[in-house]
Design a protein around this motif. Structure first.
Motif, PDB file in Angstrom:
ATOM      1  N   VAL A 182      -9.001   3.693  -0.847  1.00 21.15           N
ATOM      2  CA  VAL A 182      -7.693   3.745  -1.492  1.00 21.15           C
ATOM      3  C   VAL A 182      -7.099   2.345  -1.582  1.00 21.15           C
ATOM      4  O   VAL A 182      -7.256   1.528  -0.675  1.00 21.15           O
ATOM      5  N   THR A 183      -6.455   2.083  -2.685  1.00 20.95           N
ATOM      6  CA  THR A 183      -5.666   0.867  -2.853  1.00 20.95           C
ATOM      7  C   THR A 183      -4.297   1.287  -3.362  1.00 20.95           C
ATOM      8  O   THR A 183      -4.194   1.965  -4.389  1.00 20.95           O
ATOM      9  N   VAL A 211      -1.622  -1.142   1.020  1.00 19.67           N
ATOM     10  CA  VAL A 211      -2.886  -0.920   1.715  1.00 19.67           C
ATOM     11  C   VAL A 211      -4.043  -1.095   0.749  1.00 19.67           C
ATOM     12  O   VAL A 211      -3.950  -0.721  -0.419  1.00 19.67           O
ATOM     13  N   ASP A 212      -5.122  -1.681   1.240  1.00 23.28           N
ATOM     14  CA  ASP A 212      -6.333  -1.848   0.427  1.00 23.28           C
ATOM     15  C   ASP A 212      -7.541  -1.538   1.300  1.00 23.28           C
ATOM     16  O   ASP A 212      -7.960  -2.340   2.131  1.00 23.28           O
TER      17      ASP A 212
END
Length: 281
Positions: free
Chosen positions: A125-126, A119-120
């Motif tokens: 959040v990455t 997820v990016d």
């Protein structure tokens, strides 16, 4: 037939030896409940910085597995090692592997996590699990105590195709060991688990990690066991520990007889739709 099951809830940190020792101690405590199966969560071996996580991976028959095999033999109870890191074939990556051990201490089956959480969200959040984890490719159904069990891990629960395939392969119990994120878990965890139970008419056994871990993660907990009608039979409070439920397979048979949705599937239509789509390519 009844299968008596405990789901154990851990708060694994960045100290592998401490994590494994605490998991084994929790297995000892739970075993006093006269159980057939004790299920542990994902990443029971380590939760912490990725560079350290890679270093804790063991070989196919590593020391951690052997310790849990010995514990299963000692206590006469089956153990689901929710997942540990196992050395893979790809450089700089490991396998996120769930291992099922029977009460004799023999490995019944293992499953390597298929769906990886990438997820990016800019500014939020990455996270790319695929940076360090090599995905599995196998769908795994095993026999335990005369019943068929289907294996999965955490993020897999968002992909209903996997669970339908497990059910079609005969699974009556679905394992979903997890280290589910706190942010999404409070809204999605129970809903997804109950959906997988209802649509596949299976018991769901879902042990989870609870609480913060370094450097900045936090897990949802709320480990639970769900029946084939979608009722939560047992749910852990927000602390390390375990809860127990009895899986009554007469109930599973009753649910499948009264709501024959698996029998009412239209595989012919699904196959036709796929063939038509493929012919358009």
């Amino acid at each position: 037939m009844i299968m008596r099951v405990a789901v154990c809830q851990l708060n694994s940190q960045d100290d592998k030896e401490k994590n494994v020792t605490e998991a084994l101690e929790l297995v000892d405590r739970a075993s006093r409940e006269q159980l057939d199966l004790i299920a542990l969560p994902e990443y029971l071996d380590f939760q912490g910085p990725r560079e350290q996580a890679l270093a804790v991976a063991e070989g196919e028959n590593g020391e951690t597995l052997q310790r849990f095999q010995a514990k299963a033999r000692e206590l006469g109870v089956a153990i689901l090692m929710g997942s540990v890191r196992v050395q893979g074939a790809s450089e700089g990556k490991v396998l996120n592997r769930s291992i099922l051990i029977d009460k004799s201490g023999d490995v019944v089956a293992h499953y390597d996590k298929t769906h990886l959480y990438d997820v990016d969200l800019p500014g939020r959040v990455t996270y790319k699990e695929s940076d360090t984890i090599e995905p599995g490719r196998d769908i795994v159904v095993a026999s335990l105590e005369g019943r068929k069990v289907g294996m999965s891990i955490c993020y897999d629960v968002r992909f209903p195709e996997l669970y339908r395939l497990l059910a079609l392969e005969g699974a009556q119990v679905l394992f979903v060991p997890a280290a589910f994120a706190l942010y999404t878990g409070r809204d999605h965890w129970e809903v997804l688990l109950r959906a997988r139970a209802i649509e596949n008419q299976c018991f769901v056994v879902a042990p989870g990690q609870i609480g913060p871990y370094p450097p900045s993660g936090a897990c949802n907990g709320r480990s639970m066991i769900i029946d084939p009608w979608g009722n939560v039979m047992a749910q852990a409070p927000d602390r390390v520990g375990y809860v127990v439920a009895e899986l009554e397979f007469d109930l599973l048979d009753k649910v499948r007889a009264e709501m024959p949705s698996l029998q009412n599937r239209r595989a012919d239509v699904y196959a036709l739709a796929k063939a038509m789509k493929d012919s358009d390519k």
